[in-house]
Design a protein around this motif. Sequence first.
Motif, PDB file in Angstrom:
ATOM      1  N   PRO A  78       0.826  -1.211   0.000  1.00 58.28           N
ATOM      2  CA  PRO A  78       0.000   0.000   0.000  1.00 58.28           C
ATOM      3  C   PRO A  78       0.862   1.264   0.000  1.00 58.28           C
ATOM      4  O   PRO A  78       1.930   1.302   0.602  1.00 58.28           O
ATOM      5  N   PHE A  79       0.361   2.284  -0.700  1.00 59.08           N
ATOM      6  CA  PHE A  79       1.103   3.531  -0.817  1.00 59.08           C
ATOM      7  C   PHE A  79       0.251   4.722  -0.393  1.00 59.08           C
ATOM      8  O   PHE A  79       0.497   5.361   0.605  1.00 59.08           O
ATOM      9  N   TYR A  80      -0.800   5.014  -1.156  1.00 60.85           N
ATOM     10  CA  TYR A  80      -1.647   6.173  -0.868  1.00 60.85           C
ATOM     11  C   TYR A  80      -3.060   5.860  -1.318  1.00 60.85           C
ATOM     12  O   TYR A  80      -3.264   5.451  -2.460  1.00 60.85           O
ATOM     13  N   GLN A  81      -4.004   6.044  -0.425  1.00 63.51           N
ATOM     14  CA  GLN A  81      -5.407   5.728  -0.685  1.00 63.51           C
ATOM     15  C   GLN A  81      -5.509   4.302  -1.227  1.00 63.51           C
ATOM     16  O   GLN A  81      -5.046   3.380  -0.578  1.00 63.51           O
ATOM     17  N   ASP A  82      -6.069   4.117  -2.406  1.00 65.34           N
ATOM     18  CA  ASP A  82      -6.213   2.777  -2.975  1.00 65.34           C
ATOM     19  C   ASP A  82      -5.055   2.400  -3.899  1.00 65.34           C
ATOM     20  O   ASP A  82      -5.146   1.408  -4.622  1.00 65.34           O
ATOM     21  N   PHE A  83      -3.997   3.176  -3.893  1.00 66.66           N
ATOM     22  CA  PHE A  83      -2.877   2.942  -4.803  1.00 66.66           C
ATOM     23  C   PHE A  83      -1.749   2.187  -4.107  1.00 66.66           C
ATOM     24  O   PHE A  83      -1.540   2.319  -2.908  1.00 66.66           O
ATOM     25  N   HIS A  84      -1.029   1.412  -4.880  1.00 74.51           N
ATOM     26  CA  HIS A  84       0.086   0.625  -4.382  1.00 74.51           C
ATOM     27  C   HIS A  84       1.369   1.021  -5.122  1.00 74.51           C
ATOM     28  O   HIS A  84       1.309   1.627  -6.181  1.00 74.51           O
ATOM     29  N   ARG A  85       2.495   0.654  -4.537  1.00 74.36           N
ATOM     30  CA  ARG A  85       3.799   0.851  -5.170  1.00 74.36           C
ATOM     31  C   ARG A  85       4.538  -0.475  -5.126  1.00 74.36           C
ATOM     32  O   ARG A  85       4.164  -1.386  -4.388  1.00 74.36           O
ATOM     33  N   LEU A  86       5.605  -0.597  -5.917  1.00 75.01           N
ATOM     34  CA  LEU A  86       6.434  -1.789  -5.839  1.00 75.01           C
ATOM     35  C   LEU A  86       7.093  -1.846  -4.465  1.00 75.01           C
ATOM     36  O   LEU A  86       7.670  -0.855  -4.006  1.00 75.01           O
ATOM     37  N   LYS A  87       7.019  -2.974  -3.816  1.00 75.46           N
ATOM     38  CA  LYS A  87       7.527  -3.108  -2.458  1.00 75.46           C
ATOM     39  C   LYS A  87       9.024  -2.802  -2.371  1.00 75.46           C
ATOM     40  O   LYS A  87       9.478  -2.203  -1.404  1.00 75.46           O
ATOM     41  N   ASP A  88       9.804  -3.206  -3.362  1.00 78.61           N
ATOM     42  CA  ASP A  88      11.255  -3.019  -3.317  1.00 78.61           C
ATOM     43  C   ASP A  88      11.725  -1.682  -3.879  1.00 78.61           C
ATOM     44  O   ASP A  88      12.922  -1.408  -3.889  1.00 78.61           O
ATOM     45  N   ALA A  89      10.793  -0.839  -4.329  1.00 78.72           N
ATOM     46  CA  ALA A  89      11.183   0.461  -4.890  1.00 78.72           C
ATOM     47  C   ALA A  89      11.714   1.365  -3.782  1.00 78.72           C
ATOM     48  O   ALA A  89      11.135   1.460  -2.705  1.00 78.72           O
ATOM     49  N   LYS A  90      12.832   2.022  -4.052  1.00 77.23           N
ATOM     50  CA  LYS A  90      13.414   2.963  -3.088  1.00 77.23           C
ATOM     51  C   LYS A  90      12.741   4.329  -3.172  1.00 77.23           C
ATOM     52  O   LYS A  90      12.784   5.109  -2.232  1.00 77.23           O
ATOM     53  N   VAL A  91      12.139   4.640  -4.323  1.00 74.94           N
ATOM     54  CA  VAL A  91      11.443   5.907  -4.532  1.00 74.94           C
ATOM     55  C   VAL A  91      10.174   5.621  -5.320  1.00 74.94           C
ATOM     56  O   VAL A  91      10.187   4.819  -6.257  1.00 74.94           O
ATOM     57  N   ALA A  92       9.072   6.249  -4.919  1.00 76.60           N
ATOM     58  CA  ALA A  92       7.815   6.098  -5.656  1.00 76.60           C
ATOM     59  C   ALA A  92       7.049   7.414  -5.584  1.00 76.60           C
ATOM     60  O   ALA A  92       7.148   8.145  -4.596  1.00 76.60           O
ATOM     61  N   PHE A  93       6.295   7.694  -6.630  1.00 78.41           N
ATOM     62  CA  PHE A  93       5.496   8.916  -6.693  1.00 78.41           C
ATOM     63  C   PHE A  93       4.041   8.579  -6.966  1.00 78.41           C
ATOM     64  O   PHE A  93       3.737   7.693  -7.752  1.00 78.41           O
ATOM     65  N   TYR A  94       3.146   9.320  -6.320  1.00 74.92           N
ATOM     66  CA  TYR A  94       1.727   9.302  -6.651  1.00 74.92           C
ATOM     67  C   TYR A  94       1.477  10.600  -7.408  1.00 74.92           C
ATOM     68  O   TYR A  94       1.749  11.686  -6.897  1.00 74.92           O
ATOM     69  N   CYS A  95       1.019  10.479  -8.634  1.00 70.48           N
ATOM     70  CA  CYS A  95       0.879  11.655  -9.504  1.00 70.48           C
ATOM     71  C   CYS A  95      -0.546  11.813  -9.997  1.00 70.48           C
ATOM     72  O   CYS A  95      -1.297  10.842 -10.095  1.00 70.48           O
ATOM     73  N   GLU A  96      -0.878  13.048 -10.330  1.00 71.66           N
ATOM     74  CA  GLU A  96      -2.138  13.339 -11.014  1.00 71.66           C
ATOM     75  C   GLU A  96      -1.804  13.766 -12.428  1.00 71.66           C
ATOM     76  O   GLU A  96      -0.957  14.631 -12.647  1.00 71.66           O
ATOM     77  N   TYR A  97      -2.487  13.143 -13.374  1.00 72.86           N
ATOM     78  CA  TYR A  97      -2.285  13.406 -14.797  1.00 72.86           C
ATOM     79  C   TYR A  97      -2.589  14.867 -15.127  1.00 72.86           C
ATOM     80  O   TYR A  97      -3.582  15.416 -14.664  1.00 72.86           O
TER      81      TYR A  97
END
Length: 106
Positions: free
Chosen positions: A18-37
């Motif tokens: 889990p990352f933000y709200q209903d969004f997920h990220r790769l578990k092993d990622a060192k950096v992740a972004f939640y973006c709006e188009y």
Amino acid sequence: PLDAGVSEVDYCGLELTPFYQDFHRLKDAKVAFYCEYEQTIEVGNKRQGVILAAIKRAFVDDTVIEKKNDRYYVDAKELAPIGRLGGNDYSRLGDIITIDRPEYKP
């Protein structure tokens, strides 16, 4: 070249967290972004596009953070980024050159 609707995450056996709200990220990622188009700019004659988005949330793993004075920085060597070049070609970070920024004097 997976068929439409086939998950690259599932196909490669990657794990999400889990990352933000209903969004997920790769578990092993060192950096992740939640973006709006924001928009897509089409370039070239083969309908390729540059997608612009606004970063709304960021995840940066503690292992790649470095604190200097009262500021935090991403340690590029520890992050060890990989860049997609095209086809089967990728790049890795080579030499890192540090140059002090000029002092701002209004």
